[in-house]
Design a protein around this motif. Structure first.
Motif, short mmCIF file in Angstrom:
data_model
loop_
_atom_site.label_atom_id
_atom_site.label_comp_id
_atom_site.label_asym_id
_atom_site.label_seq_id
_atom_site.Cartn_x
_atom_site.Cartn_y
_atom_site.Cartn_z
N SER A 158 4.54 -14.45 -46.39
CA SER A 158 4.51 -13.02 -46.69
C SER A 158 3.15 -12.51 -47.13
O SER A 158 2.91 -11.31 -47.10
CB SER A 158 5.56 -12.69 -47.75
OG SER A 158 5.26 -13.37 -48.95
N ILE A 189 14.95 -15.17 -44.20
CA ILE A 189 13.99 -15.18 -45.30
C ILE A 189 14.22 -16.42 -46.15
O ILE A 189 15.34 -16.73 -46.54
CB ILE A 189 14.13 -13.92 -46.18
CG1 ILE A 189 13.99 -12.65 -45.35
CG2 ILE A 189 13.14 -13.96 -47.35
CD1 ILE A 189 12.63 -12.45 -44.69
N GLN A 225 15.02 -12.51 -37.99
CA GLN A 225 14.35 -13.28 -39.04
C GLN A 225 15.32 -13.69 -40.13
O GLN A 225 16.30 -13.02 -40.40
CB GLN A 225 13.22 -12.47 -39.66
CG GLN A 225 13.68 -11.27 -40.45
CD GLN A 225 12.54 -10.48 -41.03
OE1 GLN A 225 11.41 -10.97 -41.10
NE2 GLN A 225 12.79 -9.26 -41.44
N TYR A 234 8.58 -17.06 -47.25
CA TYR A 234 8.42 -17.20 -45.80
C TYR A 234 9.44 -16.38 -45.03
O TYR A 234 10.57 -16.18 -45.47
CB TYR A 234 8.55 -18.68 -45.39
CG TYR A 234 7.48 -19.52 -46.01
CD1 TYR A 234 6.20 -19.54 -45.49
CD2 TYR A 234 7.75 -20.26 -47.15
CE1 TYR A 234 5.20 -20.30 -46.10
CE2 TYR A 234 6.76 -21.01 -47.75
CZ TYR A 234 5.49 -21.02 -47.22
OH TYR A 234 4.50 -21.76 -47.82
N ARG A 235 9.01 -15.92 -43.87
CA ARG A 235 9.89 -15.29 -42.90
C ARG A 235 10.00 -16.27 -41.74
O ARG A 235 8.99 -16.71 -41.20
CB ARG A 235 9.29 -13.98 -42.38
CG ARG A 235 9.15 -12.92 -43.44
CD ARG A 235 8.29 -11.77 -42.97
NE ARG A 235 8.95 -11.00 -41.92
CZ ARG A 235 8.36 -10.01 -41.26
NH1 ARG A 235 7.11 -9.67 -41.53
NH2 ARG A 235 9.00 -9.36 -40.33
N VAL A 275 13.69 -7.84 -36.65
CA VAL A 275 12.33 -7.78 -37.18
C VAL A 275 11.79 -6.37 -36.94
O VAL A 275 11.71 -5.91 -35.79
CB VAL A 275 11.43 -8.84 -36.50
CG1 VAL A 275 10.00 -8.72 -36.99
CG2 VAL A 275 11.98 -10.23 -36.77
N VAL A 331 10.88 -16.34 -38.15
CA VAL A 331 11.08 -15.41 -37.05
C VAL A 331 11.55 -16.21 -35.84
O VAL A 331 10.93 -17.21 -35.48
CB VAL A 331 9.78 -14.63 -36.73
CG1 VAL A 331 10.00 -13.66 -35.59
CG2 VAL A 331 9.29 -13.90 -37.98
#
Length: 82
Positions: free
Chosen positions: A75, A50, A48, A54-55, A38, A57
């Motif tokens: 995002s 994807i 992270q 959305y990410r 990240v 984490v």
């Protein structure tokens, strides 16, 4: 939080998104470092995945042999906070 928010207006979409997010994280048990580091954090253990938009984490804790999802981040939000 994301799922609850979506479920207010569309429970079925919330359920599907929740399933997709969880499915994406299942592969981490086999390949914990598959996600990219990240950029906002100078820590190689914060990574992270994807799932647009959305990410996901997460933190790799090698000593505990554990993966911890820290955040599901949309995002459109400005800055990433853990």
């Amino acid at each position: 939080m994301i799922i609850r928010y979506i479920a207010i207006n569309n429970p079925e979409a919330a359920r599907k998104l929740g399933q997709r997010l969880l499915e994406k994280t299942k592969q981490l048990s086999q390949f914990p470092f598959q996600g990219k580091k990240v950029a906002e954090f100078d820590d190689p253990n914060i990574r992270q995945l994807i799932l647009i938009p959305y990410r996901i984490v997460y933190r790799v804790e090698e000593d505990k042999k554990q993966i911890s999802v820290a955040r599901f981040w949309h995002s459109s939000q400005d800055s990433l906070e853990l």
